[in-house]
Design a protein around this motif. Structure first.
Motif, PDB file in Angstrom:
ATOM      1  N   GLU A 293       0.784  -1.301   0.185  1.00 37.96           N
ATOM      2  CA  GLU A 293       0.096  -0.118   0.119  1.00 37.96           C
ATOM      3  C   GLU A 293       0.908   1.331  -0.076  1.00 37.96           C
ATOM      4  N   LYS A 294       1.877   1.284   0.784  1.00 35.98           N
ATOM      5  CA  LYS A 294       3.030   2.493   1.014  1.00 35.98           C
ATOM      6  C   LYS A 294       3.236   2.752  -0.607  1.00 35.98           C
ATOM      7  N   LEU A 295       3.624   1.461  -1.252  1.00 39.51           N
ATOM      8  CA  LEU A 295       4.084   1.583  -2.810  1.00 39.51           C
ATOM      9  C   LEU A 295       3.091   1.914  -3.697  1.00 39.51           C
ATOM     10  N   GLY A 296       1.856   2.245  -3.111  1.00 40.75           N
ATOM     11  CA  GLY A 296       0.797   2.620  -3.947  1.00 40.75           C
ATOM     12  C   GLY A 296       0.296   1.443  -4.809  1.00 40.75           C
ATOM     13  N   ALA A 297       0.598   0.169  -4.565  1.00 37.73           N
ATOM     14  CA  ALA A 297      -0.092  -0.900  -5.183  1.00 37.73           C
ATOM     15  C   ALA A 297      -1.466  -1.158  -4.222  1.00 37.73           C
ATOM     16  N   ASP A 298      -2.105  -2.191  -4.856  1.00 33.47           N
ATOM     17  CA  ASP A 298      -3.435  -2.782  -4.000  1.00 33.47           C
ATOM     18  C   ASP A 298      -2.830  -3.676  -3.208  1.00 33.47           C
ATOM     19  N   PRO A 299      -3.041  -3.532  -1.853  1.00 34.26           N
ATOM     20  CA  PRO A 299      -2.499  -4.666  -0.907  1.00 34.26           C
ATOM     21  C   PRO A 299      -2.890  -5.995  -1.150  1.00 34.26           C
ATOM     22  N   ALA A 300      -3.885  -6.259  -1.730  1.00 32.36           N
ATOM     23  CA  ALA A 300      -4.333  -7.552  -2.071  1.00 32.36           C
ATOM     24  C   ALA A 300      -3.833  -8.111  -3.154  1.00 32.36           C
ATOM     25  N   LEU A 301      -2.985  -7.554  -3.912  1.00 34.05           N
ATOM     26  CA  LEU A 301      -2.615  -7.936  -5.215  1.00 34.05           C
ATOM     27  C   LEU A 301      -1.233  -8.603  -4.991  1.00 34.05           C
ATOM     28  N   ALA A 302      -1.080 -10.026  -5.178  1.00 32.70           N
ATOM     29  CA  ALA A 302       0.036 -10.734  -5.148  1.00 32.70           C
ATOM     30  C   ALA A 302       0.751 -10.868  -3.539  1.00 32.70           C
ATOM     31  N   SER A 303       0.178 -10.403  -2.630  1.00 31.41           N
ATOM     32  CA  SER A 303       0.402 -10.329  -1.289  1.00 31.41           C
ATOM     33  C   SER A 303       0.368 -12.007  -0.908  1.00 31.41           C
TER      34      SER A 303
END
Lengths: 461, 461
Positions: free
Chosen positions: B426-436
């Motif tokens: 999320e800090k990097l601006g990506a969706d936290p669900a994606l690829a986690s």
């Protein structure tokens, strides 16, 4: 509203979301024991944000805030407070504050507030209500948990179909009470059977002489008081309902459900699905204590341990084979991991489709067939990739052929279990999301290890 | 509405949901080429159910239904049709049917219908609209995808704050057009800045002489036309909004978003979260073809293959150790599997909390600490269980001690990566669900194998 007040309102819009600085200022005021500053900081916040704040601070900070500011808590805030801290907050309130807070609520909000409380707290709140309100709440509580009866509010605006628009407006102007929010006038016959909806917009824009029966909505759906709340939320979303009449077994109107309540249910149902798929207790919350969290997660980890031991048992059958060819131990987790991932993909799509009722009798076998073919194609693709990788890694084609075959078998099994396991759970009346993940990965681990090691012992030794 | 019509309506309620028998009858009528029977069967169905039906039948059946019955398709049905088959259905319609269908829609529905279509189909639909409607749609399309501007409808009911209730009602009665559904009159100043909301219920129940400014809602929130639709849905759910005024950069009113649209967005956002967590393309649908499905799932399986090979690389470092003690190969998947499960539990709770904005700066470190402690406690519990099991299984305490230590290490790592990885995304601006999910299980596989095999080679050999 005066111009100055309007400006005041516009400024309040800035306080749109609970931001970190406000929270810090609130905690500082609390630490300084400054009740006046605390009250000034809390005042512009929306009830839902205050509830979130109480949930997000530590237990120690929460108790300090409640001590300084608890007398300001009203019904709106109480209904927004998460279940995980609701009992604690209610217990901290002076009885007269609690009584005032619950008296201002609609019946559905009181039901929502008390249905999960312990007996003594429930009795305390019921005791604070006026006689008719208490009876309304007790009646709602007599319906099953998670039913439309628990969700509905009993305050309903009705009119006979033969009334004119003018009569209706005059009636509304004289009405002693009206719900805070209502979107339709429900037409009822003398026996209180609902017959149609008239939107407030139609009433406002029609001439006074028109009859209500001439401006009813073309569609009208009622909801049984015993219907599951998940189905109610589905119906609101599917049919774009704004409010829906709730009827008892005799088709008599007993209440109304509005879309904001349905939206909250939809949100909860999603939360349950996503948490259950991950094997987490579905009442998990970010503000749970360590012990509650351990209690919720430990059982599923225990189930996972048992299935992992089962998979290990499969490996132990082939101990002799591994002893002779230790490369098998290196490669075997790849087959299991790919199966687990592919199975989870299928499972998630299937569970989601079941939740939105788009996986039905008419397409289930086509979907199963499609998943099997997808599993086969993915299996073939990764068989080639992994076959080549393994052949180079362990200098020779034999291991490559074995892992390629095992990959195809495990990805087809993964696809089939990903869809058949949730379907079977639903047939058995269980939630398809519940425990599916564990069953699917057990299947892919066991089959993955067995296929790979079994083929190896047959073909390589 | 006459009594007979009311009864007719009541009977229609029975057709509440698309049931298997109706679908079978429709497919039979289609097969028999019986257009009259098909039309009679389709007629009582809700637009949303017809759209679901077209989605659930096979491509062959869908084409046959559209050939026999396609001329009946109206705007309501078109907007309900899932993106996966929308282009196909639109392409099958005669131009005049399509033109009639889109002309009856509100601007937000037209935008929703065409925003994902290819250029030629978009142009065809825009060309069918009247000039002002087309301009409204083109204006909405000029806002970014997934913004409030795309979601809002431009048809808005406004009034000056100084109007009386009577004036407002007279104005509404004379209005040439009104939106199908509206719940508030928005008060605006001469420069078209929104200043407050008046509910239709308040207008209906107030006396004609009262000014609108005297009966505005106590709270009023506006939404920026550039706001992300996910945040809009969150605001509706959090603040129980029914409709919200949308403003441009100059705070001028440009449209309104209603709760049914917000509910649909909430539903889509959940779908994206759940599908992304499982590594499935977030436009997956149950009616996708085999090739589309493979295309969506293959990339994440490829990522998983790479991470699985990475984990295998860790195992291969310890080939010599396994050679000497093959029991390690039997037990090592247990450590990895428990870590993967515990990590997924934490991850899911974290992603969900981030979606509901209940994981914030003010509680993030407390939550991280709690997860670490939970990981430690679960690790200790399963260390004891698995230590005992392994000691009995392999007759002696040494393997038991090694697996117990590895279990504690891996469950703490699982807990930390389950929360820190989505936070970092999320800090990097990506969706936290994606690829986690992939990152977390890679971490627990690598750490699990390394800790277990590493400890074994140090302590046992």
């Amino acid at each position: 509203m005066a111009e100055a007040e309007l400006e005041e309102q516009e400024r309040e819009e800035e306080d749109y979301r609970l931001d970190g600085e406000v929270v810090d200022a609130i905690l500082q005021a609390t630490e300084d024991n400054d009740a006046t500053r605390l009250a000034a900081l809390m005042e512009p916040l929306h009830a839902a944000d205050i509830a979130d704040l109480l949930e997000q601070v530590s237990g120690h900070e929460r108790r300090a805030i409640l001590r300084l500011w608890g007398r300001e808590i009203d019904g709106d805030i109480l209904t927004e407070i998460d279940e995980s801290i609701r009992e604690e907050v209610i217990a901290s309130l002076p009885p007269e504050v609690l009584a005032d807070a619950v008296r201002e609520l609609d019946s559905d909000d009181v039901v929502d507030l008390i249905e999960d409380l312990e007996e003594p707290q429930q009795a305390q709140i019921l005791g604070a209500l006026d006689e008719p309100d208490r009876m309304a709440v007790e009646k709602s509580l007599s319906y099953p948990e998670h039913s439309a009866g628990r969700l509905m509010q009993r305050e309903v605006v009705t009119a006979p179909a033969h009334w004119s628009v003018g009569q209706t407006i005059d009636f509304l102007r004289k009405a002693e009470w009206l719900p805070d929010q209502f979107y339709h006038v429900i037409l009822v016959d003398p026996a209180h059977h609902p017959q149609g909806n008239v939107t407030l917009g139609r009433i406002l824009s029609a001439s006074r002489a028109l009859k209500l029966s001439e401006i009813t909505e073309p569609e009208f759906r009622t909801i049984s008081v015993y219907q599951d709340e998940g189905d109610v939320a589905y119906a609101f979303n599917q049919y774009h309902l704004i409010s829906a009449a709730v009827v008892d077994d005799d088709e008599r109107l007993v209440g109304v459900i509005t879309i904001d309540d349905a939206m909250a249910v939809l949100d909860e149902e999603h939360e349950e699905d996503i948490l259950r798929l991950a094997g987490v207790g579905d009442d998990s919350s970010i503000s749970d204590t360590v012990l509650e969290t351990v209690r919720q997660r430990l059982p599923w980890l225990m189930v996972n341990l048992l299935t992992a031991i089962l998979a290990s048992g499969v490996i132990s059958i082939f101990e002799g084979t591994i002893q002779k060819l230790v490369a098998l131990a290196v490669l075997m987790p790849i087959v299991a991991s790919m199966g687990g991932n592919a199975g989870t993909q299928t499972l998630t799509v299937a569970v989601r489709a079941m939740a939105t009722k788009s996986l039905t009798e008419s397409n289930v076998w086509r979907v199963v067939r499609r998943e099997a073919i997808v599993g086969l194609l993915n299996g073939l693709a990764f068989a080639v990739v992994m076959g080549v990788v393994a052949s180079f890694w362990f200098s020779g084609p034999h291991l490559g052929i074995v892992i390629a075959l095992a990959m195809v078998i495990n990805l087809v099994v993964a696809a089939l279990s990903g869809i058949l396991i949730p379907l079977a759970l639903e047939k058995l009346g269980a939630d398809p999301a519940l425990a599916s993940g564990t069953f699917v990965t057990t299947m892919t681990d066991v089959v993955g290890f067995f296929a790979f090691l079994g083929l190896a012992s047959v073909m390589l030794l």
